[in-house]
Design a protein around this motif. Structure first.
Motif, PDB file in Angstrom:
ATOM      1  N   LEU A  18      21.736   9.413 -10.570  1.00 45.52           N
ATOM      2  CA  LEU A  18      22.920   8.093  -9.562  1.00 45.52           C
ATOM      3  C   LEU A  18      23.411   6.962 -10.465  1.00 45.52           C
ATOM      4  CD1 LEU A  18      20.645   8.135  -6.045  1.00 45.52           C
ATOM      5  CD2 LEU A  18      22.568   9.434  -7.295  1.00 45.52           C
ATOM      6  N   LEU A  19      22.080   6.656 -11.767  1.00 46.43           N
ATOM      7  CA  LEU A  19      22.564   5.535 -12.346  1.00 46.43           C
ATOM      8  C   LEU A  19      23.626   5.899 -13.669  1.00 46.43           C
ATOM      9  CD1 LEU A  19      19.023   4.223 -13.411  1.00 46.43           C
ATOM     10  CD2 LEU A  19      21.057   3.185 -12.343  1.00 46.43           C
ATOM     11  N   ILE A  20      23.425   6.579 -14.154  1.00 41.01           N
ATOM     12  CA  ILE A  20      25.069   7.818 -14.784  1.00 41.01           C
ATOM     13  C   ILE A  20      25.835   7.965 -14.069  1.00 41.01           C
ATOM     14  CG2 ILE A  20      25.392  10.065 -16.263  1.00 41.01           C
ATOM     15  CD1 ILE A  20      22.411   9.954 -16.453  1.00 41.01           C
ATOM     16  N   ILE A  21      25.579   8.360 -12.370  1.00 38.39           N
ATOM     17  CA  ILE A  21      27.135   8.192 -12.276  1.00 38.39           C
ATOM     18  C   ILE A  21      27.738   7.062 -11.594  1.00 38.39           C
ATOM     19  CG2 ILE A  21      28.108   9.136  -9.601  1.00 38.39           C
ATOM     20  CD1 ILE A  21      27.194  11.295 -11.504  1.00 38.39           C
ATOM     21  N   ALA A  22      26.986   6.081 -11.376  1.00 39.87           N
ATOM     22  CA  ALA A  22      27.034   4.359 -11.329  1.00 39.87           C
ATOM     23  C   ALA A  22      27.617   4.105 -13.124  1.00 39.87           C
ATOM     24  CB  ALA A  22      26.594   3.538 -11.128  1.00 39.87           C
ATOM     25  N   GLN A  23      27.583   3.668 -14.246  1.00 35.24           N
ATOM     26  CA  GLN A  23      27.710   3.214 -14.752  1.00 35.24           C
ATOM     27  C   GLN A  23      29.132   4.391 -15.361  1.00 35.24           C
ATOM     28  OE1 GLN A  23      26.385   1.173 -17.013  1.00 35.24           O
ATOM     29  NE2 GLN A  23      25.016   0.556 -15.392  1.00 35.24           N
ATOM     30  N   ILE A  24      29.505   5.381 -14.668  1.00 38.93           N
ATOM     31  CA  ILE A  24      30.939   6.049 -15.358  1.00 38.93           C
ATOM     32  C   ILE A  24      31.490   5.808 -14.567  1.00 38.93           C
ATOM     33  CG2 ILE A  24      31.767   8.160 -15.215  1.00 38.93           C
ATOM     34  CD1 ILE A  24      29.250   9.794 -15.468  1.00 38.93           C
ATOM     35  N   PHE A  25      31.472   5.178 -12.613  1.00 40.83           N
ATOM     36  CA  PHE A  25      32.486   4.635 -12.205  1.00 40.83           C
ATOM     37  C   PHE A  25      32.460   3.463 -12.497  1.00 40.83           C
ATOM     38  CE2 PHE A  25      31.155   7.324  -8.522  1.00 40.83           C
ATOM     39  CZ  PHE A  25      32.561   8.260  -8.468  1.00 40.83           C
ATOM     40  N   LEU A  26      31.665   2.510 -13.323  1.00 44.46           N
ATOM     41  CA  LEU A  26      31.776   1.313 -14.026  1.00 44.46           C
ATOM     42  C   LEU A  26      32.723   1.294 -14.990  1.00 44.46           C
ATOM     43  CD1 LEU A  26      29.031  -0.744 -12.844  1.00 44.46           C
ATOM     44  CD2 LEU A  26      30.547  -1.094 -11.921  1.00 44.46           C
ATOM     45  N   LYS A  27      33.107   2.086 -15.969  1.00 48.63           N
ATOM     46  CA  LYS A  27      33.791   2.400 -16.601  1.00 48.63           C
ATOM     47  C   LYS A  27      35.282   2.258 -16.677  1.00 48.63           C
ATOM     48  CE  LYS A  27      30.967   1.265 -20.126  1.00 48.63           C
ATOM     49  NZ  LYS A  27      31.099   0.543 -21.093  1.00 48.63           N
ATOM     50  N   GLN A  28      35.219   3.378 -14.827  1.00 48.65           N
ATOM     51  CA  GLN A  28      36.702   3.639 -14.676  1.00 48.65           C
ATOM     52  C   GLN A  28      37.543   1.827 -14.745  1.00 48.65           C
ATOM     53  OE1 GLN A  28      38.168   6.414 -15.337  1.00 48.65           O
ATOM     54  NE2 GLN A  28      35.761   6.886 -16.213  1.00 48.65           N
ATOM     55  N   ASP A  29      38.668   1.921 -15.067  1.00 42.04           N
ATOM     56  CA  ASP A  29      39.226   0.494 -14.717  1.00 42.04           C
ATOM     57  C   ASP A  29      39.758   0.455 -13.232  1.00 42.04           C
ATOM     58  OD1 ASP A  29      38.535  -0.923 -17.165  1.00 42.04           O
ATOM     59  OD2 ASP A  29      40.879   0.635 -18.218  1.00 42.04           O
ATOM     60  N   ASP A  30      40.361   1.866 -13.109  1.00 44.02           N
ATOM     61  CA  ASP A  30      40.910   1.650 -11.883  1.00 44.02           C
ATOM     62  C   ASP A  30      39.946   1.693 -10.282  1.00 44.02           C
ATOM     63  OD1 ASP A  30      42.704   2.450 -12.569  1.00 44.02           O
ATOM     64  OD2 ASP A  30      43.115   4.468 -12.205  1.00 44.02           O
ATOM     65  N   VAL A  31      38.932   2.059 -10.621  1.00 45.60           N
ATOM     66  CA  VAL A  31      37.515   1.722  -9.771  1.00 45.60           C
ATOM     67  C   VAL A  31      36.547   0.355  -9.855  1.00 45.60           C
ATOM     68  CG1 VAL A  31      35.400   2.791  -8.674  1.00 45.60           C
ATOM     69  CG2 VAL A  31      37.006   3.945  -9.540  1.00 45.60           C
ATOM     70  N   ARG A  32      36.422   0.230 -10.906  1.00 41.22           N
ATOM     71  CA  ARG A  32      35.898  -1.134 -11.034  1.00 41.22           C
ATOM     72  C   ARG A  32      35.905  -2.597  -9.786  1.00 41.22           C
ATOM     73  NH1 ARG A  32      36.987  -3.482 -16.761  1.00 41.22           N
ATOM     74  NH2 ARG A  32      36.180  -1.267 -17.433  1.00 41.22           N
ATOM     75  N   PRO A  33      37.178  -2.804  -9.850  1.00 41.75           N
ATOM     76  CA  PRO A  33      37.832  -3.717  -9.027  1.00 41.75           C
ATOM     77  C   PRO A  33      37.379  -3.702  -7.397  1.00 41.75           C
ATOM     78  CG  PRO A  33      39.813  -3.454 -10.579  1.00 41.75           C
ATOM     79  CD  PRO A  33      38.814  -2.128 -10.004  1.00 41.75           C
ATOM     80  N   PHE A  34      37.265  -2.512  -6.996  1.00 46.11           N
ATOM     81  CA  PHE A  34      36.408  -2.148  -5.684  1.00 46.11           C
ATOM     82  C   PHE A  34      34.955  -2.052  -5.950  1.00 46.11           C
ATOM     83  CE2 PHE A  34      40.458   0.313  -6.445  1.00 46.11           C
ATOM     84  CZ  PHE A  34      41.035  -0.383  -4.813  1.00 46.11           C
ATOM     85  N   LEU A  35      34.109  -2.066  -6.809  1.00 42.21           N
ATOM     86  CA  LEU A  35      32.618  -2.155  -6.709  1.00 42.21           C
ATOM     87  C   LEU A  35      32.568  -3.516  -7.105  1.00 42.21           C
ATOM     88  CD1 LEU A  35      32.167   1.578  -8.911  1.00 42.21           C
ATOM     89  CD2 LEU A  35      31.863   1.010  -6.339  1.00 42.21           C
ATOM     90  N   SER A  36      33.081  -4.149  -7.591  1.00 35.67           N
ATOM     91  CA  SER A  36      32.725  -5.720  -8.451  1.00 35.67           C
ATOM     92  C   SER A  36      33.360  -6.897  -7.907  1.00 35.67           C
ATOM     93  CB  SER A  36      32.888  -5.318  -9.933  1.00 35.67           C
ATOM     94  OG  SER A  36      32.494  -6.904 -10.665  1.00 35.67           O
ATOM     95  N   LYS A  37      32.614  -7.630  -7.165  1.00 33.98           N
ATOM     96  CA  LYS A  37      33.468  -8.530  -6.152  1.00 33.98           C
ATOM     97  C   LYS A  37      33.424 -10.025  -7.355  1.00 33.98           C
ATOM     98  CE  LYS A  37      34.314  -5.859  -2.906  1.00 33.98           C
ATOM     99  NZ  LYS A  37      35.800  -5.135  -2.621  1.00 33.98           N
ATOM    100  N   ALA A  38      32.680  -9.677  -8.413  1.00 37.26           N
ATOM    101  CA  ALA A  38      32.584 -10.812  -9.368  1.00 37.26           C
ATOM    102  C   ALA A  38      34.018 -11.107  -9.631  1.00 37.26           C
ATOM    103  CB  ALA A  38      31.651 -11.080 -10.323  1.00 37.26           C
ATOM    104  N   ILE A  39      35.078 -10.262  -9.973  1.00 30.93           N
ATOM    105  CA  ILE A  39      36.236 -10.655 -10.267  1.00 30.93           C
ATOM    106  C   ILE A  39      36.799 -11.897  -9.173  1.00 30.93           C
ATOM    107  CG2 ILE A  39      38.290  -9.457 -11.314  1.00 30.93           C
ATOM    108  CD1 ILE A  39      36.983  -7.462 -12.332  1.00 30.93           C
ATOM    109  N   GLN A  40      37.027 -11.506  -7.965  1.00 27.04           N
ATOM    110  CA  GLN A  40      37.750 -12.158  -7.569  1.00 27.04           C
ATOM    111  C   GLN A  40      37.080 -13.345  -7.124  1.00 27.04           C
ATOM    112  OE1 GLN A  40      37.046  -9.079  -4.138  1.00 27.04           O
ATOM    113  NE2 GLN A  40      38.822  -7.281  -4.894  1.00 27.04           N
TER     114      GLN A  40
END
Length: 58
Positions: A18-40
């Motif tokens: 699950l950690l590996i899958i989460a890291q892969i998702f965080l590397k994707q630029d299309d998915v990152r804004p939905f997972l990380s609210k810190a940017i907003q």
């Protein structure tokens, strides 16, 4: 005791997967804004890189 050890090993493997899958998702630029609210929350979502760097110099 062997049963408990097997369960712990299985849980560790699932956690690692699950950690590996989460890291892969965080590397994707299309998915990152939905997972990380810190940017907003920081307000740097729509800035260019030069504007973003200027916020640190002030």
């Amino acid at each position: 005791m062997k049963r408990v050890e097997r369960i712990i090993i299985k849980l560790l493997l699932i956690h690692l997967f699950l950690l590996i899958i989460a890291q892969i998702f965080l590397k994707q630029d299309d998915v990152r804004p939905f997972l990380s609210k810190a940017i907003q929350y920081e307000g740097v979502g729509n800035m260019t890189i030069t504007e973003w760097v200027e916020t640190f110099h002030q």
